[in-house]
Design a protein around this motif. Structure first.
Motif, PDB file in Angstrom:
ATOM      1  N   ARG A  38     -25.675  44.669 -31.088  1.00 50.68           N
ATOM      2  CA  ARG A  38     -25.703  43.231 -31.239  1.00 50.68           C
ATOM      3  C   ARG A  38     -24.475  42.598 -30.610  1.00 50.68           C
ATOM      4  NH1 ARG A  38     -24.983  42.723 -37.829  1.00 50.68           N
ATOM      5  NH2 ARG A  38     -22.787  43.415 -37.954  1.00 50.68           N
ATOM      6  N   GLN A  39     -24.644  41.337 -30.216  1.00 47.45           N
ATOM      7  CA  GLN A  39     -23.555  40.610 -29.590  1.00 47.45           C
ATOM      8  C   GLN A  39     -23.531  39.189 -30.119  1.00 47.45           C
ATOM      9  OE1 GLN A  39     -23.537  40.678 -25.296  1.00 47.45           O
ATOM     10  NE2 GLN A  39     -21.356  40.184 -25.217  1.00 47.45           N
ATOM     11  N   ALA A  40     -22.452  38.859 -30.789  1.00 47.10           N
ATOM     12  CA  ALA A  40     -22.247  37.503 -31.295  1.00 47.10           C
ATOM     13  C   ALA A  40     -21.483  36.697 -30.244  1.00 47.10           C
ATOM     14  CB  ALA A  40     -21.468  37.554 -32.601  1.00 47.10           C
ATOM     15  N   PRO A  41     -21.571  35.378 -30.304  1.00 44.42           N
ATOM     16  CA  PRO A  41     -20.869  34.536 -29.330  1.00 44.42           C
ATOM     17  C   PRO A  41     -19.375  34.831 -29.296  1.00 44.42           C
ATOM     18  CG  PRO A  41     -22.417  33.229 -30.570  1.00 44.42           C
ATOM     19  CD  PRO A  41     -22.396  34.580 -31.222  1.00 44.42           C
ATOM     20  N   GLY A  42     -18.856  35.053 -28.099  1.00 39.02           N
ATOM     21  CA  GLY A  42     -17.436  35.302 -27.939  1.00 39.02           C
ATOM     22  C   GLY A  42     -16.990  36.704 -28.293  1.00 39.02           C
ATOM     23  N   LYS A  43     -17.937  37.581 -28.619  1.00 40.05           N
ATOM     24  CA  LYS A  43     -17.586  38.948 -29.006  1.00 40.05           C
ATOM     25  C   LYS A  43     -18.263  39.953 -28.082  1.00 40.05           C
ATOM     26  CE  LYS A  43     -16.754  37.996 -33.895  1.00 40.05           C
ATOM     27  NZ  LYS A  43     -17.050  38.416 -35.289  1.00 40.05           N
ATOM     28  N   GLU A  44     -17.740  41.172 -28.075  1.00 38.41           N
ATOM     29  CA  GLU A  44     -18.354  42.226 -27.293  1.00 38.41           C
ATOM     30  C   GLU A  44     -19.591  42.768 -27.999  1.00 38.41           C
ATOM     31  OE1 GLU A  44     -14.331  43.984 -25.096  1.00 38.41           O
ATOM     32  OE2 GLU A  44     -15.437  45.214 -26.522  1.00 38.41           O
ATOM     33  N   ARG A  45     -20.462  43.382 -27.186  1.00 32.46           N
ATOM     34  CA  ARG A  45     -21.645  44.009 -27.757  1.00 32.46           C
ATOM     35  C   ARG A  45     -21.220  45.210 -28.591  1.00 32.46           C
ATOM     36  NH1 ARG A  45     -26.769  44.705 -23.875  1.00 32.46           N
ATOM     37  NH2 ARG A  45     -26.011  42.592 -23.442  1.00 32.46           N
ATOM     38  N   GLY A  46     -21.725  45.287 -29.820  1.00 30.91           N
ATOM     39  CA  GLY A  46     -21.308  46.338 -30.731  1.00 30.91           C
ATOM     40  C   GLY A  46     -22.468  47.144 -31.276  1.00 30.91           C
ATOM     41  N   PHE A  47     -22.186  48.369 -31.657  1.00 31.36           N
ATOM     42  CA  PHE A  47     -23.179  49.289 -32.195  1.00 31.36           C
ATOM     43  C   PHE A  47     -23.656  48.859 -33.575  1.00 31.36           C
ATOM     44  CE2 PHE A  47     -25.254  53.126 -33.290  1.00 31.36           C
ATOM     45  CZ  PHE A  47     -24.824  53.492 -34.557  1.00 31.36           C
ATOM     46  N   VAL A  48     -24.964  49.019 -33.802  1.00 30.16           N
ATOM     47  CA  VAL A  48     -25.543  48.710 -35.107  1.00 30.16           C
ATOM     48  C   VAL A  48     -26.143  49.974 -35.735  1.00 30.16           C
ATOM     49  CG1 VAL A  48     -27.306  47.396 -36.339  1.00 30.16           C
ATOM     50  CG2 VAL A  48     -26.031  46.318 -34.470  1.00 30.16           C
ATOM     51  N   ALA A  49     -27.064  50.624 -34.999  1.00 30.28           N
ATOM     52  CA  ALA A  49     -27.753  51.793 -35.555  1.00 30.28           C
ATOM     53  C   ALA A  49     -28.352  52.614 -34.425  1.00 30.28           C
ATOM     54  CB  ALA A  49     -28.848  51.361 -36.520  1.00 30.28           C
ATOM     55  N   THR A  50     -28.563  53.910 -34.689  1.00 25.20           N
ATOM     56  CA  THR A  50     -29.193  54.778 -33.714  1.00 25.20           C
ATOM     57  C   THR A  50     -30.067  55.805 -34.418  1.00 25.20           C
ATOM     58  OG1 THR A  50     -28.797  56.326 -31.878  1.00 25.20           O
ATOM     59  CG2 THR A  50     -27.205  56.356 -33.679  1.00 25.20           C
ATOM     60  N   ILE A  51     -31.072  56.292 -33.708  1.00 26.27           N
ATOM     61  CA  ILE A  51     -31.983  57.284 -34.251  1.00 26.27           C
ATOM     62  C   ILE A  51     -32.353  58.267 -33.147  1.00 26.27           C
ATOM     63  CG2 ILE A  51     -34.037  55.880 -33.739  1.00 26.27           C
ATOM     64  CD1 ILE A  51     -35.221  56.918 -36.421  1.00 26.27           C
ATOM     65  N   ASN A  52     -32.500  59.547 -33.519  1.00 25.41           N
ATOM     66  CA  ASN A  52     -32.882  60.525 -32.510  1.00 25.41           C
ATOM     67  C   ASN A  52     -34.388  60.510 -32.295  1.00 25.41           C
ATOM     68  OD1 ASN A  52     -33.529  61.679 -34.989  1.00 25.41           O
ATOM     69  ND2 ASN A  52     -32.998  63.754 -34.339  1.00 25.41           N
ATOM     70  N   TRP A  53     -34.846  61.340 -31.322  1.00 23.45           N
ATOM     71  CA  TRP A  53     -36.264  61.296 -30.974  1.00 23.45           C
ATOM     72  C   TRP A  53     -37.159  61.630 -32.161  1.00 23.45           C
ATOM     73  CZ3 TRP A  53     -39.321  65.885 -30.852  1.00 23.45           C
ATOM     74  CH2 TRP A  53     -40.657  65.633 -30.563  1.00 23.45           C
ATOM     75  N   SER A  54     -36.835  62.683 -32.888  1.00 23.78           N
ATOM     76  CA  SER A  54     -37.699  63.126 -33.983  1.00 23.78           C
ATOM     77  C   SER A  54     -37.582  62.251 -35.218  1.00 23.78           C
ATOM     78  CB  SER A  54     -37.370  64.569 -34.355  1.00 23.78           C
ATOM     79  OG  SER A  54     -36.048  64.668 -34.862  1.00 23.78           O
ATOM     80  N   GLY A  55     -36.583  61.400 -35.246  1.00 24.71           N
ATOM     81  CA  GLY A  55     -36.393  60.540 -36.409  1.00 24.71           C
ATOM     82  C   GLY A  55     -35.656  61.209 -37.551  1.00 24.71           C
ATOM     83  N   SER A  56     -35.155  62.393 -37.327  1.00 25.82           N
ATOM     84  CA  SER A  56     -34.514  63.146 -38.405  1.00 25.82           C
ATOM     85  C   SER A  56     -33.041  62.789 -38.592  1.00 25.82           C
ATOM     86  CB  SER A  56     -34.627  64.650 -38.124  1.00 25.82           C
ATOM     87  OG  SER A  56     -33.965  64.978 -36.904  1.00 25.82           O
ATOM     88  N   ILE A  57     -32.453  62.125 -37.609  1.00 25.69           N
ATOM     89  CA  ILE A  57     -31.034  61.744 -37.684  1.00 25.69           C
ATOM     90  C   ILE A  57     -30.921  60.242 -37.458  1.00 25.69           C
ATOM     91  CG2 ILE A  57     -28.719  62.126 -36.798  1.00 25.69           C
ATOM     92  CD1 ILE A  57     -29.724  64.759 -35.599  1.00 25.69           C
TER      93      ILE A  57
END
Length: 125
Positions: A38-57
């Motif tokens: 996500r990127q808010a006005p005036g801020k750098e794009r930041g990590f929110v969430a990630t998931i692997n292919w199988s959905g296990s992580i």
């Protein structure tokens, strides 16, 4: 080529919920990790969430842990971000991204190869 299309953004009051979707097309996603940033006005794009292919992580930024949930559809070419207990500081443009890296996760913005156009989320107080 890979195309990612986000949807589900909008305006919501603090404490409310939204569900973002990201539909992928163009290539098989059998070994792609997916992420939300996500990127808010005036801020750098930041990590929110990630998931692997199988959905296990699944892995989350501390700021959203316990409130947001990332998941993948059964066909693995759709990823969702369920956002609950939204706060005004969650207001941003939300982007989904994909990177080919086996059945692993990735939190680093610069390592992602494909990006969607973004969807606006606005949380009013």
């Amino acid at each position: 080529q890979v195309q990612l299309v986000e949807s589900g953004g909008g305006l919501v009051q603090a404490g409310g919920s939204l569900r973002l979707s990201c539909a992928a097309s163009g290539r098989t996603f059998s070994t792609y990790a997916m992420g939300w940033f996500r990127q808010a006005p005036g801020k750098e794009r930041g990590f929110v969430a990630t998931i692997n292919w199988s959905g296990s992580i699944r892995y989350y930024a501390d700021s959203v842990k316990g409130r947001f949930t990332i998941s993948r559809g059964n066909a693995k070419n759709t990823v969702y971000l369920q956002m609950n207990s939204l706060k005004p500081e969650d207001t941003a443009i939300y982007y989904c991204a994909a990177v080919r890296m086996g059945d692993k996760i990735e939190t680093t913005y610069a390592k992602y190869d494909y990006w969607g156009q973004g969807t606006q989320v606005t949380v009013s107080s």
